[in-house]
Design a protein around this motif. Structure first.
Motif, PDB file in Angstrom:
ATOM      1  N   UNK A  28       5.851  -1.281  10.776  1.00 32.42           N
ATOM      2  CA  UNK A  28       5.732  -0.252   9.964  1.00 32.42           C
ATOM      3  C   UNK A  28       6.149  -0.939   8.455  1.00 32.42           C
ATOM      4  N   UNK A  29       7.365  -1.586   8.533  1.00 31.28           N
ATOM      5  CA  UNK A  29       7.848  -1.922   7.209  1.00 31.28           C
ATOM      6  C   UNK A  29       7.087  -3.344   6.671  1.00 31.28           C
ATOM      7  N   UNK A  30       6.720  -4.019   7.664  1.00 30.93           N
ATOM      8  CA  UNK A  30       5.846  -5.027   7.331  1.00 30.93           C
ATOM      9  C   UNK A  30       4.313  -4.636   7.033  1.00 30.93           C
ATOM     10  N   UNK A  31       3.729  -3.580   7.370  1.00 33.67           N
ATOM     11  CA  UNK A  31       2.517  -2.942   6.988  1.00 33.67           C
ATOM     12  C   UNK A  31       2.712  -2.669   5.684  1.00 33.67           C
ATOM     13  N   UNK A  32       3.880  -1.943   5.366  1.00 32.97           N
ATOM     14  CA  UNK A  32       3.880  -1.593   3.842  1.00 32.97           C
ATOM     15  C   UNK A  32       4.050  -2.671   3.010  1.00 32.97           C
ATOM     16  N   UNK A  33       4.491  -3.873   3.199  1.00 33.10           N
ATOM     17  CA  UNK A  33       4.643  -4.964   2.613  1.00 33.10           C
ATOM     18  C   UNK A  33       3.103  -5.560   2.416  1.00 33.10           C
ATOM     19  N   UNK A  34       2.412  -5.621   3.425  1.00 32.83           N
ATOM     20  CA  UNK A  34       1.001  -6.066   3.590  1.00 32.83           C
ATOM     21  C   UNK A  34       0.186  -5.250   2.536  1.00 32.83           C
ATOM     22  N   UNK A  35       0.305  -4.087   2.611  1.00 33.27           N
ATOM     23  CA  UNK A  35      -0.497  -3.137   1.699  1.00 33.27           C
ATOM     24  C   UNK A  35       0.019  -3.474   0.366  1.00 33.27           C
ATOM     25  N   UNK A  36       1.071  -3.885   0.144  1.00 34.84           N
ATOM     26  CA  UNK A  36       1.677  -4.030  -1.572  1.00 34.84           C
ATOM     27  C   UNK A  36       1.280  -5.493  -1.930  1.00 34.84           C
ATOM     28  N   UNK A  37       1.509  -6.559  -1.086  1.00 30.77           N
ATOM     29  CA  UNK A  37       0.953  -7.730  -1.451  1.00 30.77           C
ATOM     30  C   UNK A  37       0.563  -8.683  -0.422  1.00 30.77           C
ATOM     31  N   UNK A  38      -0.575  -8.897  -0.041  1.00 31.73           N
ATOM     32  CA  UNK A  38      -1.080  -9.819   0.829  1.00 31.73           C
ATOM     33  C   UNK A  38      -0.274 -11.138   0.841  1.00 31.73           C
ATOM     34  N   UNK A  39      -0.133 -11.811  -0.168  1.00 26.50           N
ATOM     35  CA  UNK A  39       0.526 -13.127  -0.016  1.00 26.50           C
ATOM     36  C   UNK A  39       1.870 -13.127   0.619  1.00 26.50           C
ATOM     37  N   UNK A  40       2.669 -12.200  -0.086  1.00 25.38           N
ATOM     38  CA  UNK A  40       4.216 -12.126   0.436  1.00 25.38           C
ATOM     39  C   UNK A  40       4.114 -11.806   1.739  1.00 25.38           C
TER      40      UNK A  40
END
Length: 229
Positions: A30-42
């Motif tokens: 879930x946390x990584x999904x939030x990061x993926x939605x925010x910035x695909x590169x990061x």
């Protein structure tokens, strides 16, 4: 022979995952999904760093539990960039000193996002690597300017994997560097920025390593969790 991303001892690996509550993996996703939605590169960077850091930890002789903590700490190390404004995080030109100060807050923000879960030992063990992955051996890193052996070993592992991936992938402000150039950078700053012994281990092992896909990583971890559930 190439190092394996999985433990050489499946029973030992299962025991490691048995100490991690099954819901922890759901929380990680879930946390990584939030990061993926925010910035695909990061997000992709964090997944790659997780694998590189785990392989380095394995090659350096860390036990399977430490390898797991290294991998998950690495996947969370840039989580705090969720809170960095686009005008700074995605800027294509050179950052101003004020913008650099904002970026340098991300290890603290990453740790703050994990802190509410720290009543669970697994998440508590992630905090030192996440907070200190930009500290330097010479004390000129951030956020706490600690140095040498004061820096948690896990954080020293993450820094090498983090820096190597950042150098060898395209960023908004520059093109990827050749692998050999990245090796030379690690050597040049060995003992100042990076742990000298860990750099030696990385340079010896990296040419032999093969990274998984993101899906393979997810399936590998999920398979262990199914065994111990």
């Amino acid at each position: 022979m190439k190092p394996s991303l999985a433990s050489n001892n499946d029973t030992q690996a299962d025991q490691v995952f048995a100490e991690i509550p099954p819901w922890a993996f759901v929380t990680v996703q879930a946390l990584l999904g939030s990061l993926k939605a925010r910035d695909l590169y990061t997000h992709g960077h964090c997944m790659r760093v997780g694998q590189l850091a785990r392989l380095l930890a394995q090659a350096a002789g860390l036990d399977p539990f430490q390898q797991t903590i290294v991998e998950f700490s690495s996947m969370f190390h840039d989580l705090g960039k969720i809170a960095i404004p686009d005008c700074v995080l995605l800027k294509e030109g050179k950052l101003t000193p004020a913008e650099e100060d904002i970026i340098r807050q991300h290890p603290i923000k990453s740790a703050e996002l994990i802190q509410p879960l720290s009543n669970v030992p697994f998440f508590r063990f992630l905090l030192p690597g996440v907070r200190h992955h930009h500290e330097r051996m010479d004390g000129l890193g951030y956020p706490d300017r600690i140095q040498g052996d004061q820096i948690p070993l896990i954080a020293r592992v993450i820094l090498i994997a983090d820096t190597f991936d950042a150098m060898t992938t395209n960023r908004p402000y520059r093109r990827a560097l050749p692998v050999e150039t990245a090796y030379k950078e690690l050597i040049q700053f060995s003992g100042r920025q990076f742990d000298r012994q860990l750099v030696d281990v990385f340079l010896h092992g990296h040419p032999l390593w093969t990274l998984e896909t993101e899906l393979d990583t997810t399936e590998r971890i999920a398979a262990h969790l199914r065994k111990v559930a």
